[in-house]
Design a protein around this motif. Structure first.
Motif, mmCIF file in Angstrom:
data_model
loop_
_atom_site.group_PDB
_atom_site.id
_atom_site.type_symbol
_atom_site.label_atom_id
_atom_site.label_comp_id
_atom_site.label_asym_id
_atom_site.label_seq_id
_atom_site.Cartn_x
_atom_site.Cartn_y
_atom_site.Cartn_z
ATOM 1 N N HIS A 297 -0.119 16.414 -5.847
ATOM 2 C CA HIS A 297 -1.235 17.358 -5.679
ATOM 3 C C HIS A 297 -1.607 17.428 -4.210
ATOM 4 O O HIS A 297 -1.543 16.418 -3.497
ATOM 5 N N ALA A 298 -2.007 18.617 -3.756
ATOM 6 C CA ALA A 298 -2.347 18.801 -2.343
ATOM 7 C C ALA A 298 -3.572 17.997 -1.922
ATOM 8 O O ALA A 298 -3.766 17.746 -0.734
ATOM 9 N N ALA A 299 -4.412 17.566 -2.891
ATOM 10 C CA ALA A 299 -5.612 16.801 -2.553
ATOM 11 C C ALA A 299 -5.318 15.329 -2.308
ATOM 12 O O ALA A 299 -6.196 14.591 -1.860
ATOM 13 N N GLY A 300 -4.099 14.858 -2.616
ATOM 14 C CA GLY A 300 -3.716 13.489 -2.314
ATOM 15 C C GLY A 300 -4.656 12.458 -2.921
ATOM 16 O O GLY A 300 -4.961 12.497 -4.125
ATOM 17 N N PRO A 301 -5.148 11.492 -2.126
ATOM 18 C CA PRO A 301 -6.024 10.435 -2.657
ATOM 19 C C PRO A 301 -7.249 10.963 -3.395
ATOM 20 O O PRO A 301 -7.703 10.339 -4.366
ATOM 21 N N ALA A 302 -7.805 12.079 -2.958
ATOM 22 C CA ALA A 302 -8.965 12.643 -3.656
ATOM 23 C C ALA A 302 -8.611 12.986 -5.098
ATOM 24 O O ALA A 302 -9.412 12.764 -6.023
ATOM 25 N N TYR A 303 -7.404 13.502 -5.319
ATOM 26 C CA TYR A 303 -6.955 13.840 -6.671
ATOM 27 C C TYR A 303 -6.724 12.580 -7.497
ATOM 28 O O TYR A 303 -7.091 12.527 -8.675
ATOM 29 N N PHE A 304 -6.128 11.542 -6.874
ATOM 30 C CA PHE A 304 -5.889 10.295 -7.601
ATOM 31 C C PHE A 304 -7.223 9.702 -8.086
ATOM 32 O O PHE A 304 -7.336 9.274 -9.239
ATOM 33 N N LEU B 30 0.834 -1.206 0.000
ATOM 34 C CA LEU B 30 0.000 0.000 0.000
ATOM 35 C C LEU B 30 0.868 1.254 0.000
ATOM 36 O O LEU B 30 0.600 2.219 -0.717
ATOM 37 N N THR B 31 1.905 1.229 0.817
ATOM 38 C CA THR B 31 2.803 2.377 0.924
ATOM 39 C C THR B 31 3.484 2.668 -0.402
ATOM 40 O O THR B 31 3.566 3.824 -0.839
ATOM 41 N N TYR B 32 3.976 1.609 -1.043
ATOM 42 C CA TYR B 32 4.649 1.789 -2.325
ATOM 43 C C TYR B 32 3.711 2.389 -3.365
ATOM 44 O O TYR B 32 4.086 3.307 -4.114
ATOM 45 N N VAL B 33 2.481 1.886 -3.414
ATOM 46 C CA VAL B 33 1.520 2.401 -4.396
ATOM 47 C C VAL B 33 1.200 3.874 -4.109
ATOM 48 O O VAL B 33 1.178 4.703 -5.029
ATOM 49 N N PHE B 34 0.968 4.216 -2.836
ATOM 50 C CA PHE B 34 0.718 5.615 -2.491
ATOM 51 C C PHE B 34 1.912 6.495 -2.847
ATOM 52 O O PHE B 34 1.752 7.628 -3.314
ATOM 53 N N ALA B 35 3.119 5.972 -2.622
ATOM 54 C CA ALA B 35 4.319 6.755 -2.934
ATOM 55 C C ALA B 35 4.440 6.995 -4.437
ATOM 56 O O ALA B 35 4.797 8.101 -4.879
ATOM 57 N N GLU B 36 4.139 5.963 -5.241
ATOM 58 C CA GLU B 36 4.165 6.138 -6.698
ATOM 59 C C GLU B 36 3.118 7.155 -7.148
ATOM 60 O O GLU B 36 3.378 7.999 -8.007
ATOM 61 N N LEU B 37 1.932 7.055 -6.571
ATOM 62 C CA LEU B 37 0.877 8.012 -6.926
ATOM 63 C C LEU B 37 1.288 9.429 -6.538
ATOM 64 O O LEU B 37 1.100 10.376 -7.309
ATOM 65 N N GLY B 38 1.842 9.583 -5.322
ATOM 66 C CA GLY B 38 2.262 10.909 -4.878
ATOM 67 C C GLY B 38 3.384 11.480 -5.718
ATOM 68 O O GLY B 38 3.445 12.692 -5.954
ATOM 69 N N ARG B 39 4.290 10.620 -6.176
ATOM 70 C CA ARG B 39 5.418 11.085 -7.003
ATOM 71 C C ARG B 39 4.965 11.482 -8.402
ATOM 72 O O ARG B 39 5.415 12.478 -8.955
ATOM 73 N N ARG B 40 4.050 10.695 -8.983
ATOM 74 C CA ARG B 40 3.655 10.940 -10.367
ATOM 75 C C ARG B 40 2.490 11.906 -10.504
ATOM 76 O O ARG B 40 2.351 12.587 -11.523
ATOM 77 N N PHE B 41 1.625 11.954 -9.494
ATOM 78 C CA PHE B 41 0.447 12.820 -9.544
ATOM 79 C C PHE B 41 0.459 13.716 -8.304
ATOM 80 O O PHE B 41 -0.448 13.665 -7.469
ATOM 81 N N SER C 79 -8.322 4.156 -3.416
ATOM 82 C CA SER C 79 -7.041 4.636 -3.952
ATOM 83 C C SER C 79 -6.311 3.532 -4.703
ATOM 84 O O SER C 79 -5.674 3.783 -5.737
ATOM 85 N N MET C 80 -6.370 2.291 -4.197
ATOM 86 C CA MET C 80 -5.752 1.170 -4.915
ATOM 87 C C MET C 80 -6.439 0.941 -6.258
ATOM 88 O O MET C 80 -5.781 0.666 -7.277
ATOM 89 N N LEU C 81 -7.766 1.056 -6.288
ATOM 90 C CA LEU C 81 -8.496 0.907 -7.550
ATOM 91 C C LEU C 81 -8.118 2.027 -8.525
ATOM 92 O O LEU C 81 -7.985 1.794 -9.731
ATOM 93 N N ALA C 82 -7.926 3.236 -7.999
ATOM 94 C CA ALA C 82 -7.488 4.344 -8.847
ATOM 95 C C ALA C 82 -6.083 4.092 -9.385
ATOM 96 O O ALA C 82 -5.783 4.386 -10.551
ATOM 97 N N ALA C 83 -5.220 3.540 -8.539
ATOM 98 C CA ALA C 83 -3.852 3.240 -8.972
ATOM 99 C C ALA C 83 -3.843 2.234 -10.115
ATOM 100 O O ALA C 83 -2.993 2.296 -11.019
ATOM 101 N N TRP C 84 -4.794 1.299 -10.098
ATOM 102 C CA TRP C 84 -4.899 0.320 -11.182
ATOM 103 C C TRP C 84 -5.121 1.018 -12.529
ATOM 104 O O TRP C 84 -4.612 0.576 -13.566
ATOM 105 N N GLN C 85 -5.864 2.115 -12.500
ATOM 106 C CA GLN C 85 -6.136 2.882 -13.714
ATOM 107 C C GLN C 85 -4.977 3.793 -14.099
ATOM 108 O O GLN C 85 -4.721 4.017 -15.282
ATOM 109 N N LEU C 86 -4.275 4.326 -13.102
ATOM 110 C CA LEU C 86 -3.325 5.405 -13.360
ATOM 111 C C LEU C 86 -1.880 4.947 -13.533
ATOM 112 O O LEU C 86 -1.123 5.583 -14.270
ATOM 113 N N LEU C 87 -1.474 3.891 -12.837
ATOM 114 C CA LEU C 87 -0.075 3.476 -12.858
ATOM 115 C C LEU C 87 0.154 2.389 -13.909
ATOM 116 O O LEU C 87 -0.777 1.716 -14.345
#
Length: 424
Positions: free
Chosen positions: A68-75, A55-66, A358-366
């Motif tokens: 934004h101050a909104a964090g998971p809401a933006y993802f 979970l941490t790795y996925v959040f870190a990838e999302l934070g690095r690539r996307f 957020s994990m489901l969003a990561a499936w679409q974005l990463l």
């Protein structure tokens, strides 16, 4: 959109993450997990860490690539559209105030071996802490990062020292009987209960994504800072759980063991570190909360005044607004005489929903190389939901109310636009 101030280095990021996760639970939660799981508590922490790292790795990838101050809401917005993103963002916004209240109640437990406070005195002290955090936070996170890195090093030093002392001299009261309050604490159900409770310790891996935009070099530093911080925290919690099993009978097991090993200073050292790190955790949640509220205000979801930045480029209006809401939650929990563990389970449920979406969003974005970690993360979320059981109803009810409110807002805006066109 006006940019926030970029000041956080890799080491400051590790300090912010580690102290955020250690915070209120480092010297208390291991003892509570032993109560329900006995000697299986260490396994509960190990399983939780193995689930949290993907979970941490996925959040870190999302934070690095996307970033934004909104964090998971933006993802979630980027993956599924504005409405789901706003639902997740508001779920976070309205989960942090009760979570901050529960965290502060837990933090003040570290003062019990040192000073006796009445319920009214404790409430006044807790409200004063909120006021102090406003003045600390309004100048930015560079000071917080330095302080919290120092706290992390001190906690690591104390835990390592206690582990070394336990290995060279076994205490006479090497037993968990003082903590074993059930007859079947070592069974499967007990371990699941321990995992459900221990989730509280890792609430914050998503909060740091709100601060990604304030790293000096987010592309280089964000993933290492996040993974190192979480791994360090997991090892410290496992060490503290093992130490708590060696502790003599004491309301705070870590204090009792420290005093057995190194004298009567334990209540001051453990209590002081626990108290300060608990406050540091709450500080980061308020920082994350204010950035999300600022972002939503810029997007027109929340009122315009929340978008104001002070001379230090900090959203101070949003900060003080949600600190006020948290203070109100604290007063309500005092009047209702609510136990902090009940509130903690409710908040855990809300954050597990945020993690899952957020994990489901990561499936679409990463890209595809991240999908094994996403799958493990989704399995971990499923395990957390199972462990929390009925506590998930709070998150589902809150999510339903937020969804209905946003749909009503959309209908009102369409009707208002229609009236304006009719008047033209």
């Amino acid at each position: 959109m006006t940019r926030l101030n970029q000041t956080i280095t890799r080491w400051q990021g590790i300090g912010l993450i580690a102290t955020t996760l250690l915070g209120t639970g480092v010297f208390i939660l291991p003892q509570l997990t032993i109560v329900v799981a006995g000697d299986k508590a260490i396994w509960a922490w190990a399983i939780l860490l193995l689930g949290i790292l993907p979970l941490t790795y996925v959040f870190a990838e999302l934070g690095r690539r996307f970033t934004h101050a909104a964090g998971p809401a933006y993802f979630v917005d980027q993956a599924f559209g504005p409405l789901p993103g706003r639902i997740i963002g508001l779920l976070f916004l309205f989960s942090v105030p009760p979570g901050a209240a529960a965290a502060l109640i837990m933090t003040f437990k570290f003062l019990q071996p040192v000073i006796t406070l009445s319920a009214e005195q404790q409430l006044c002290g807790e409200l004063l802490i909120f006021l102090l955090l406003f003045f600390v936070n309004r100048r930015g996170l560079q000071l917080s990062g330095n302080i919290q890195m120092g706290l992390t090093i001190m906690i690591l030093f104390v835990v390592t020292l206690m582990l070394a002392m336990s290995l060279v001299q076994t205490p006479e009261s090497n037993t968990t009987k003082a903590l074993s309050v059930t007859t079947n604490i070592g069974d499967y159900n007990g371990m699941m209960q321990a995992i459900g409770l221990a989730i509280w310790s890792f609430l914050g891996i998503e909060a740091i994504t709100h601060l990604a935009g304030e790293f000096k070099d987010v592309k280089r530093d964000f993933i290492p800072a996040t993974l190192i911080g979480v791994s360090l925290v997991g090892l410290i919690y496992i060490g503290c759980t093992w130490l708590s099993m060696q502790a003599p009978e004491h309301p705070l097991a870590m204090v009792g063991l420290f005093e057995t090993q190194l004298g009567n200073s334990g209540r001051w050292i453990i209590g002081g570190l626990g108290f300060i790190s608990g406050i540091a955790t709450i500080n980061i949640y308020f920082a994350s909360l204010s950035r999300l509220a600022w972002s939503f205000s810029n997007d027109g979801i929340l009122p315009n005044p929340l978008r104001a930045l002070n001379p230090h480029r900090i959203p101070s209006t949003a900060l003080i607004t949600f600190m006020g809401i948290s203070a109100l939650m604290l007063v309500l929990s005092y009047l209702a005489e609510m136990d902090f563990t009940v509130i903690a389970h409710w908040v855990n449920g809300s954050f597990v929903v945020i993690y899952t979406v957020s994990m489901l969003a990561a499936w679409q974005l990463l890209d595809h190389r991240c999908r094994p970690a996403i799958i493990v993360g989704l399995f971990a979320c499923g395990l957390f939901i199972y462990c929390l059981g009925s506590a998930m109803f709070y998150a589902l009810l809150l999510g339903l109310l937020i969804t209905l409110g946003l749909l009503g807002q959309q209908v009102w805006k369409r009707n208002d636009l229609a009236r304006e066109r009719a008047n033209l």
